[in-house]
Design a protein around this motif. Structure first.
Motif, PDB file in Angstrom:
ATOM      1  N   UNK A 160       0.826  -1.233   0.105  1.00 13.19           N
ATOM      2  CA  UNK A 160       0.069  -0.011   0.080  1.00 13.19           C
ATOM      3  C   UNK A 160       0.619   1.336   0.077  1.00 13.19           C
ATOM      4  N   UNK A 161       1.738   1.434   0.864  1.00  8.47           N
ATOM      5  CA  UNK A 161       2.979   2.402   0.718  1.00  8.47           C
ATOM      6  C   UNK A 161       3.663   2.658  -0.589  1.00  8.47           C
ATOM      7  N   UNK A 162       3.653   1.472  -1.371  1.00 12.77           N
ATOM      8  CA  UNK A 162       4.253   1.786  -2.572  1.00 12.77           C
ATOM      9  C   UNK A 162       3.443   2.270  -3.562  1.00 12.77           C
ATOM     10  N   UNK A 163       1.968   2.270  -3.362  1.00  7.97           N
ATOM     11  CA  UNK A 163       1.092   2.887  -4.391  1.00  7.97           C
ATOM     12  C   UNK A 163       1.097   4.253  -4.247  1.00  7.97           C
ATOM     13  N   UNK A 164       2.034   4.886  -3.018  1.00  3.06           N
ATOM     14  CA  UNK A 164       1.986   6.179  -2.880  1.00  3.06           C
ATOM     15  C   UNK A 164       3.263   6.836  -3.406  1.00  3.06           C
ATOM     16  N   UNK A 165       4.093   6.087  -3.971  1.00  7.02           N
ATOM     17  CA  UNK A 165       5.396   6.479  -4.508  1.00  7.02           C
ATOM     18  C   UNK A 165       5.472   6.756  -6.046  1.00  7.02           C
ATOM     19  N   UNK A 166       6.340   7.567  -6.253  1.00 12.57           N
ATOM     20  CA  UNK A 166       6.438   7.668  -7.759  1.00 12.57           C
ATOM     21  C   UNK A 166       7.514   6.866  -8.150  1.00 12.57           C
ATOM     22  N   UNK A 167       8.497   6.285  -7.315  1.00 18.19           N
ATOM     23  CA  UNK A 167       9.797   5.476  -7.745  1.00 18.19           C
ATOM     24  C   UNK A 167       9.512   4.333  -6.572  1.00 18.19           C
ATOM     25  N   UNK A 168      10.041   3.066  -6.966  1.00 21.69           N
ATOM     26  CA  UNK A 168      10.256   2.213  -5.834  1.00 21.69           C
ATOM     27  C   UNK A 168      11.147   2.435  -4.968  1.00 21.69           C
ATOM     28  N   UNK A 169      10.992   1.908  -3.683  1.00 22.43           N
ATOM     29  CA  UNK A 169      12.118   2.045  -2.732  1.00 22.43           C
ATOM     30  C   UNK A 169      13.602   1.905  -3.341  1.00 22.43           C
ATOM     31  N   UNK A 170      14.648   2.512  -2.988  1.00 23.64           N
ATOM     32  CA  UNK A 170      15.946   2.203  -3.342  1.00 23.64           C
ATOM     33  C   UNK A 170      16.443   0.817  -3.242  1.00 23.64           C
ATOM     34  N   UNK A 171      16.064   0.327  -1.938  1.00 21.56           N
ATOM     35  CA  UNK A 171      16.657  -1.190  -1.474  1.00 21.56           C
ATOM     36  C   UNK A 171      15.872  -1.924  -2.505  1.00 21.56           C
ATOM     37  N   UNK A 172      14.406  -1.803  -2.886  1.00 21.40           N
ATOM     38  CA  UNK A 172      13.861  -2.686  -3.714  1.00 21.40           C
ATOM     39  C   UNK A 172      14.285  -2.516  -5.006  1.00 21.40           C
ATOM     40  N   UNK A 173      14.966  -1.494  -5.605  1.00 21.55           N
ATOM     41  CA  UNK A 173      15.300  -1.248  -6.821  1.00 21.55           C
ATOM     42  C   UNK A 173      16.510  -2.049  -6.955  1.00 21.55           C
ATOM     43  N   UNK A 174      17.423  -1.956  -5.894  1.00 14.26           N
ATOM     44  CA  UNK A 174      18.810  -2.721  -6.221  1.00 14.26           C
ATOM     45  C   UNK A 174      18.678  -4.287  -6.035  1.00 14.26           C
ATOM     46  N   UNK A 175      17.628  -4.667  -5.144  1.00 15.42           N
ATOM     47  CA  UNK A 175      17.189  -6.012  -4.890  1.00 15.42           C
ATOM     48  C   UNK A 175      16.655  -6.648  -6.144  1.00 15.42           C
ATOM     49  N   UNK A 176      15.843  -6.257  -7.094  1.00 13.46           N
ATOM     50  CA  UNK A 176      15.282  -6.413  -8.320  1.00 13.46           C
ATOM     51  C   UNK A 176      16.362  -6.557  -9.501  1.00 13.46           C
ATOM     52  N   UNK A 177      17.402  -5.532  -9.241  1.00 13.73           N
ATOM     53  CA  UNK A 177      18.564  -5.389 -10.112  1.00 13.73           C
ATOM     54  C   UNK A 177      19.430  -6.688  -9.909  1.00 13.73           C
ATOM     55  N   UNK A 178      19.771  -7.012  -8.809  1.00 14.76           N
ATOM     56  CA  UNK A 178      20.563  -7.992  -8.561  1.00 14.76           C
ATOM     57  C   UNK A 178      19.849  -9.426  -8.953  1.00 14.76           C
ATOM     58  N   UNK A 179      18.532  -9.449  -8.881  1.00 16.65           N
ATOM     59  CA  UNK A 179      17.963 -10.928  -9.425  1.00 16.65           C
ATOM     60  C   UNK A 179      18.123 -10.760 -10.830  1.00 16.65           C
ATOM     61  N   UNK A 180      17.997  -9.895 -11.392  1.00 26.20           N
ATOM     62  CA  UNK A 180      17.829  -9.754 -13.026  1.00 26.20           C
ATOM     63  C   UNK A 180      19.515  -9.848 -13.532  1.00 26.20           C
ATOM     64  N   UNK A 181      20.455  -9.216 -12.767  1.00 21.97           N
ATOM     65  CA  UNK A 181      21.909  -9.405 -13.146  1.00 21.97           C
ATOM     66  C   UNK A 181      22.263 -10.860 -13.177  1.00 21.97           C
ATOM     67  N   UNK A 182      21.559 -11.696 -12.082  1.00 19.35           N
ATOM     68  CA  UNK A 182      21.979 -13.199 -12.046  1.00 19.35           C
ATOM     69  C   UNK A 182      21.074 -14.063 -12.919  1.00 19.35           C
TER      70      UNK A 182
END
Length: 200
Positions: A160-182
């Motif tokens: 629900x908090x994410x629905x109020x943001x214009x960008x994902x949380x930085x920690x979430x962004x890096x987490x998703x990036x690490x998954x895609x990197x691997x």
């Protein structure tokens, strides 16, 4: 091909704008990427390239056009009880997904998660003095573990908090990036284009 400009501004930001007028080969109407001088001073050359890669992702996918169209379509429908909130939720999910896509574009340019994470850390922290990129990357692992162990109410609250943001949380962004990197997808792209495969 995008034109790049630097603005002498204190804020830390970069943005891209597609310009639609002009015929084929008209470079005066090429997309524009703006990077503030404060961000240039703070980041390494590799991090600046990752930031420009992120903005090129927005330009290539024409996110600003589709976000504008989505906003125009959703505005008159927001007053409708059920449809309005559902449409706004879909638009917000798409907005966040667009940022993840452009983080992947940044990684394709940098070919190093730590470079992209370092650029994000400097962008969000507002300083280059006290940045520990590896600690920031390690936080993403902790975040994933905590979220996985959290009860459903906490997970729903985060959503629900994410629905109020214009960008994902930085920690979430890096987490998703690490998954895609691997991932196999990243490795396949690197094999086709002769880049470095993920070894995180």
């Amino acid at each position: 091909q995008a034109n790049a400009f630097t603005l002498a501004l204190q804020g830390d930001n970069a943005s891209g704008v597609n310009k639609r007028r002009g015929g084929r080969g008209d470079t005066s109407q090429a997309p524009i990427i703006v990077v503030t001088s404060a961000l240039l001073d703070r980041c390494t050359d590799e991090e600046i390239m990752a930031i420009i890669g992120h903005e090129c992702g927005h330009l290539k996918c024409e996110h600003s056009l589709y976000l504008t169209l989505g906003g125009l379509v959703s505005t008159p429908l927001r007053a409708l009880p059920l449809l309005g909130s559902q449409l706004e939720s879909v638009l917000q999910s798409w907005r966040l997904a667009a940022e993840y896509s452009c983080d992947r574009a940044a990684l394709l340019v940098a070919q190093d998660v730590n470079v992209v994470a370092g650029a994000m850390l400097k962008l969000f922290a507002g300083t280059a003095r006290v940045t520990n990129t590896q600690a920031f990357v390690d936080q993403t692992r902790e975040y994933d573990e905590l979220l996985e162990r959290a009860n459903p109410i906490v997970r729903r609250s985060v959503q629900m908090q994410m629905q109020q943001r214009t960008h994902p949380l930085p920690v979430q962004r890096v987490s998703e990036l690490k998954k895609w990197f691997a991932s196999r997808d990243y490795a396949r792209i690197m094999r086709v284009h002769g880049g470095k495969e993920g070894r995180y």
